[in-house]
Design a protein around this motif. Structure first.
Motif, PDB file in Angstrom:
ATOM      1  N   GLU A  32       0.746  -1.208  -0.111  1.00 63.21           N
ATOM      2  CA  GLU A  32      -0.162  -0.037   0.220  1.00 63.21           C
ATOM      3  C   GLU A  32       0.970   1.257  -0.116  1.00 63.21           C
ATOM      4  N   THR A  33       1.991   1.257   0.796  1.00 64.01           N
ATOM      5  CA  THR A  33       2.698   2.513   0.834  1.00 64.01           C
ATOM      6  C   THR A  33       3.407   2.576  -0.572  1.00 64.01           C
ATOM      7  N   MET A  34       3.953   1.522  -1.016  1.00 63.56           N
ATOM      8  CA  MET A  34       4.802   1.554  -2.465  1.00 63.56           C
ATOM      9  C   MET A  34       3.820   2.132  -3.379  1.00 63.56           C
ATOM     10  N   LEU A  35       2.731   1.595  -3.455  1.00 64.61           N
ATOM     11  CA  LEU A  35       1.576   2.216  -4.418  1.00 64.61           C
ATOM     12  C   LEU A  35       1.282   3.775  -4.202  1.00 64.61           C
ATOM     13  N   ARG A  36       1.210   3.938  -2.780  1.00 64.51           N
ATOM     14  CA  ARG A  36       0.970   5.478  -2.663  1.00 64.51           C
ATOM     15  C   ARG A  36       1.956   6.557  -2.826  1.00 64.51           C
ATOM     16  N   PHE A  37       3.288   5.982  -2.875  1.00 64.47           N
ATOM     17  CA  PHE A  37       4.544   6.858  -3.166  1.00 64.47           C
ATOM     18  C   PHE A  37       5.189   6.698  -4.444  1.00 64.47           C
ATOM     19  N   HIS A  38       4.582   5.631  -5.195  1.00 63.26           N
ATOM     20  CA  HIS A  38       5.183   5.408  -6.603  1.00 63.26           C
ATOM     21  C   HIS A  38       5.330   6.711  -7.164  1.00 63.26           C
ATOM     22  N   PRO A  39       6.589   6.905  -7.682  1.00 65.27           N
ATOM     23  CA  PRO A  39       6.949   8.187  -8.142  1.00 65.27           C
ATOM     24  C   PRO A  39       6.359   8.754  -9.309  1.00 65.27           C
ATOM     25  N   LYS A  41       3.269   7.960 -10.365  1.00 63.72           N
ATOM     26  CA  LYS A  41       1.797   8.140  -9.815  1.00 63.72           C
ATOM     27  C   LYS A  41       1.801   9.372  -8.725  1.00 63.72           C
ATOM     28  N   PHE A  42       2.633   9.494  -7.834  1.00 66.81           N
ATOM     29  CA  PHE A  42       2.827  10.368  -6.646  1.00 66.81           C
ATOM     30  C   PHE A  42       2.810  11.915  -7.848  1.00 66.81           C
ATOM     31  N   GLU A  43       3.755  11.758  -8.636  1.00 72.27           N
ATOM     32  CA  GLU A  43       3.875  13.163  -9.480  1.00 72.27           C
ATOM     33  C   GLU A  43       2.522  13.580 -10.053  1.00 72.27           C
ATOM     34  N   GLY A  44       2.167  12.476 -10.828  1.00 70.85           N
ATOM     35  CA  GLY A  44       0.807  12.813 -11.471  1.00 70.85           C
ATOM     36  C   GLY A  44      -0.316  13.363 -10.500  1.00 70.85           C
ATOM     37  N   ARG A  45      -0.643  12.642  -9.374  1.00 71.81           N
ATOM     38  CA  ARG A  45      -1.470  13.035  -8.561  1.00 71.81           C
ATOM     39  C   ARG A  45      -1.377  14.037  -7.406  1.00 71.81           C
ATOM     40  N   ILE A  46      -0.104  14.218  -6.944  1.00 73.44           N
ATOM     41  CA  ILE A  46       0.113  15.061  -5.732  1.00 73.44           C
ATOM     42  C   ILE A  46       0.930  16.192  -5.937  1.00 73.44           C
ATOM     43  N   LEU A  47       2.025  16.192  -6.889  1.00 73.77           N
ATOM     44  CA  LEU A  47       3.411  17.085  -6.949  1.00 73.77           C
ATOM     45  C   LEU A  47       2.552  18.228  -7.400  1.00 73.77           C
ATOM     46  N   ARG A  55       8.878  21.032  -4.724  1.00 79.80           N
ATOM     47  CA  ARG A  55       8.587  19.999  -5.354  1.00 79.80           C
ATOM     48  C   ARG A  55       9.909  19.102  -5.592  1.00 79.80           C
ATOM     49  N   GLU A  56      10.979  19.798  -5.826  1.00 81.03           N
ATOM     50  CA  GLU A  56      12.121  18.909  -5.775  1.00 81.03           C
ATOM     51  C   GLU A  56      12.529  18.183  -4.529  1.00 81.03           C
ATOM     52  N   THR A  57      12.525  18.936  -3.436  1.00 81.47           N
ATOM     53  CA  THR A  57      12.656  18.059  -2.113  1.00 81.47           C
ATOM     54  C   THR A  57      11.377  17.129  -2.014  1.00 81.47           C
ATOM     55  N   VAL A  58      10.390  17.383  -2.233  1.00 80.23           N
ATOM     56  CA  VAL A  58       9.393  16.452  -2.161  1.00 80.23           C
ATOM     57  C   VAL A  58       9.548  15.050  -2.972  1.00 80.23           C
ATOM     58  N   MET A  59      10.041  15.308  -4.338  1.00 81.65           N
ATOM     59  CA  MET A  59      10.333  14.211  -5.169  1.00 81.65           C
ATOM     60  C   MET A  59      11.616  13.332  -4.571  1.00 81.65           C
ATOM     61  N   GLU A  60      12.461  14.029  -4.058  1.00 80.41           N
ATOM     62  CA  GLU A  60      13.754  13.284  -3.404  1.00 80.41           C
ATOM     63  C   GLU A  60      13.367  12.458  -2.199  1.00 80.41           C
ATOM     64  N   ALA A  61      12.461  12.986  -1.495  1.00 84.13           N
ATOM     65  CA  ALA A  61      11.776  12.344  -0.387  1.00 84.13           C
ATOM     66  C   ALA A  61      10.990  11.002  -0.832  1.00 84.13           C
ATOM     67  N   VAL A  62      10.160  11.219  -1.803  1.00 80.77           N
ATOM     68  CA  VAL A  62       9.408  10.287  -2.397  1.00 80.77           C
ATOM     69  C   VAL A  62      10.247   8.933  -3.038  1.00 80.77           C
TER      70      VAL A  62
END
Length: 77
Positions: A32-39, A41-47, A55-62
């Motif tokens: 579930e965590t892997m799906l939630r934070f898949h780069p 999908k995360f980029e498309g939904r949340i970023l 944004r750059e820091t968030v994607m590094e953390a992802v």
């Protein structure tokens, strides 16, 4: 949205001894965590909701989250 607003998957040390049922649901929770934070999908939904200057820091953390979760999924522990 700011970096601090994202519900990062962390566990405070004081709670680590209180987990019940972790082993039973471990695989599902990691998946579930892997799906939630898949780069991708995360980029498309949340970023797009994240402040541009973070944004750059968030994607590094992802990326860190995905690497750690992958390691946990692979080691069977």
């Amino acid at each position: 949205m700011r970096f601090a607003d994202i519900p990062w998957p962390v566990l405070p040390p004081e709670l680590s001894g209180r987990l019940r049922g972790w082993e039973e649901g471990r695989k599902d929770k990691l998946r579930e965590t892997m799906l939630r934070f898949h780069p991708d999908k995360f980029e498309g939904r949340i970023l797009k909701l994240v402040a541009e200057d973070e944004r750059e820091t968030v994607m590094e953390a992802v990326g860190i989250v995905v690497r750690v979760v992958s390691g946990l999924m692979g080691d069977g522990k």
